[in-house]
Design a protein around this motif. Structure first.
Motif, PDB file in Angstrom:
ATOM      1  N   GLU A   1       0.828  -1.208   0.000  1.00 23.05           N
ATOM      2  CA  GLU A   1       0.000   0.000   0.000  1.00 23.05           C
ATOM      3  C   GLU A   1       0.860   1.255   0.000  1.00 23.05           C
ATOM      4  O   GLU A   1       0.615   2.189  -0.771  1.00 23.05           O
TER       5      GLU A   1
ATOM      6  N   GLU B   1       1.183   4.137  -2.888  1.00 23.33           N
ATOM      7  CA  GLU B   1       0.907   5.549  -2.594  1.00 23.33           C
ATOM      8  C   GLU B   1       2.060   6.432  -3.062  1.00 23.33           C
ATOM      9  O   GLU B   1       1.837   7.500  -3.637  1.00 23.33           O
TER      10      GLU B   1
ATOM     11  N   ASP C   1       1.821   6.587  -6.774  1.00 25.00           N
ATOM     12  CA  ASP C   1       0.720   7.477  -7.157  1.00 25.00           C
ATOM     13  C   ASP C   1       1.158   8.932  -7.075  1.00 25.00           C
ATOM     14  O   ASP C   1       0.922   9.718  -7.990  1.00 25.00           O
TER      15      ASP C   1
END
Length: 140
Positions: free
Chosen positions: A35, A39, A42
């Motif tokens: 995760e 992130e 992103d």
């Protein structure tokens, strides 16, 4: 043999094996690392970073033939190349090595990446994000 000696020997034997035992929290830790890495990717993909046009080896060109550990380790090698471009690449590098090697990552070096076809760093990040999403889905 006294009970105390038996207990101590048992504890000693168990502690020697702990390095190879998969602990229950490792799945949660791996999921959190996936995760966090996604992130970071992103965030980087939303920014215009100066080195996005930099060419890197396209490790994903034949990733169907490689195993996940090898792909993550090679991706870490390429992320390390981007550390001078942006600080987030350092976190991505660390996370990819940990995802590839688990708790033994501190003792491992990134995998060598053989010369081959190249792609832009921006495309590499996009493909890496896709690979990590697949891995994340497989974790659930």
């Amino acid at each position: 043999m006294s009970i105390l000696v038996q207990v101590l020997l048992t504890l000693l034997a168990l502690s020697a094996c702990l390095g190879d035992v998969v602990l229950p929290w490792s799945h949660t830790l791996r999921t959190k690392m996936l995760e966090e890495t996604m992130e970071l990717l992103d965030w980087l993909q939303q920014k215009e970073v100066s080195c996005y046009k930099m060419n890197v080896i396209n490790i994903f060109a034949d990733h169907k033939r490689g195993n996940k550990t090898e792909i993550l380790c090679k991706a870490a090698t390429i992320a390390r190349e981007g550390e001078s471009c942006h600080g987030y690449f350092g976190g991505i590098y660390d996370n990819l090595l940990s995802l590839a090697w688990g708790s033994r990552a501190r003792h491992k070096k990134p995998c060598p990446v053989a010369a081959g076809s190249t792609t832009s760093l921006k495309n590499f990040l996009k493909e890496l994000h896709h690979v990590l999403q697949e891995e994340y889905k497989n974790q659930k």
